[in-house]
Design a protein around this motif. Structure first.
Motif, short mmCIF file in Angstrom:
data_model
loop_
_atom_site.label_atom_id
_atom_site.label_comp_id
_atom_site.label_asym_id
_atom_site.label_seq_id
_atom_site.Cartn_x
_atom_site.Cartn_y
_atom_site.Cartn_z
N SER A 1 5.24 8.84 7.96
CA SER A 1 5.93 8.78 6.67
C SER A 1 7.17 7.89 6.83
N CYS A 2 7.77 7.54 5.72
CA CYS A 2 8.99 6.72 5.79
C CYS A 2 10.02 7.36 6.70
N SER A 3 10.10 8.68 6.70
CA SER A 3 11.15 9.37 7.47
C SER A 3 11.06 9.09 8.97
N TRP B 1 4.86 6.60 2.33
CA TRP B 1 4.31 5.85 3.47
C TRP B 1 3.80 4.51 2.97
N CYS B 2 3.83 3.50 3.82
CA CYS B 2 3.17 2.24 3.49
C CYS B 2 2.51 1.67 4.74
N ARG B 3 1.71 0.62 4.52
CA ARG B 3 0.93 0.03 5.62
C ARG B 3 1.80 -0.67 6.65
N LEU B 4 3.10 -0.82 6.37
CA LEU B 4 3.99 -1.48 7.33
C LEU B 4 4.77 -0.49 8.18
N TRP B 5 4.38 0.79 8.09
CA TRP B 5 5.04 1.83 8.89
C TRP B 5 5.01 1.47 10.36
N ARG B 6 6.16 1.64 11.01
CA ARG B 6 6.24 1.42 12.46
C ARG B 6 7.17 2.43 13.09
N PRO C 1 14.63 1.53 -2.58
CA PRO C 1 14.73 2.97 -2.29
C PRO C 1 13.35 3.57 -2.06
N VAL C 2 13.25 4.46 -1.10
CA VAL C 2 11.99 5.16 -0.84
C VAL C 2 12.28 6.63 -0.56
N ASP C 3 11.27 7.45 -0.72
CA ASP C 3 11.38 8.87 -0.42
C ASP C 3 10.95 9.09 1.04
N ILE D 1 10.74 2.98 11.58
CA ILE D 1 11.95 2.32 12.10
C ILE D 1 12.76 1.63 10.99
N TYR D 2 12.12 1.35 9.87
CA TYR D 2 12.82 0.63 8.79
C TYR D 2 13.56 1.57 7.83
N PHE D 3 13.35 2.88 7.98
CA PHE D 3 13.93 3.83 7.03
C PHE D 3 15.40 4.09 7.33
N HIS D 4 16.23 4.01 6.28
CA HIS D 4 17.65 4.35 6.39
C HIS D 4 17.85 5.71 5.73
N HIS E 1 16.36 4.56 1.95
CA HIS E 1 16.10 3.16 1.60
C HIS E 1 15.22 2.52 2.67
N CYS E 2 14.31 1.66 2.25
CA CYS E 2 13.52 0.89 3.20
C CYS E 2 14.30 -0.36 3.56
N GLY E 3 14.60 -0.52 4.84
CA GLY E 3 15.40 -1.65 5.28
C GLY E 3 14.58 -2.87 5.69
N GLY F 1 0.82 -1.21 0.00
CA GLY F 1 0.00 0.00 0.00
C GLY F 1 0.85 1.26 0.00
N LEU F 2 2.00 1.18 -0.65
CA LEU F 2 2.92 2.32 -0.68
C LEU F 2 2.27 3.50 -1.41
N ILE F 3 2.30 4.67 -0.76
CA ILE F 3 1.80 5.90 -1.38
C ILE F 3 2.88 6.96 -1.35
S1 SF4 Z 1 8.22 -0.04 5.92
FE1 SF4 Z 1 6.96 1.27 4.63
S2 SF4 Z 1 6.83 3.22 5.75
FE2 SF4 Z 1 8.56 2.07 6.60
S3 SF4 Z 1 10.36 2.79 5.42
FE3 SF4 Z 1 9.57 0.96 4.43
S4 SF4 Z 1 8.22 1.72 2.81
FE4 SF4 Z 1 8.52 3.39 4.29
#
Ligand code: SF4
Length: 77
Positions: free
Chosen positions: A43-45, A71-76, A65-67, A48-51, A56-58, A29-31
Motif C-alpha cells: 500500500s502507499c503507507s 496502491w498503484c503499480r509504481l509501488w516500491r 495526495p494519497v491515502d 518509498i514515495y509516500f510522505h 502525499h505521493c512524492g 493503476g491507482l486503486i
Molecule cells: S508511487 Fe503509488 S504506491 Fe507509492 S505512494 Fe505513490 S501512489 Fe502510492
C-alpha cells in the motif's frame, strides 16, 4: 527479458507526457485498497514515495495526495 524496472519506467514515461491528473491515475493503476501480492500486502503507507506527514505521493510524476491504504503499480519498497 522485461524486468519490473522496465515496466515501471514505461509507466512513468507515459505519465510524464500527460498533465491530466485523472489520466495519470489510470496509467498508474491507482486503486483505493491495498494490493495483496505473494510477498505480502502493499500500500502507499509502505511505499518509498509516500510522505506520511502530508499523506502525499512524492513520486515527481504523480505528486498528489494519497491515502495510506491506496496502491498503484509504481509501488516500491
Ligand atoms: S508511487 Fe503509488 S504506491 Fe507509492 S505512494 Fe505513490 S501512489 Fe502510492
Amino acid at each position: 527479458m522485461t524486468t519490473e524496472t522496465d515496466v515501471a519506467d514505461a509507466i512513468i514515461d507515459r505519465i510524464r507526457i500527460t498533465a491530466d491528473v485523472k489520466e495519470k491515475v489510470v496509467i498508474a493503476g491507482l486503486i483505493r485498497t491495498p494490493f495483496k501480492s505473494p510477498g505480502g500486502e502493499q500500500s502507499c503507507s509502505t511505499c518509498i514515495y509516500f510522505h506520511p506527514r502530508h499523506e502525499h505521493c512524492g513520486l515527481p510524476e504523480l505528486d498528489f495526495p494519497v491515502d495510506p491504504d491506496w496502491w498503484c503499480r509504481l509501488w516500491r519498497l
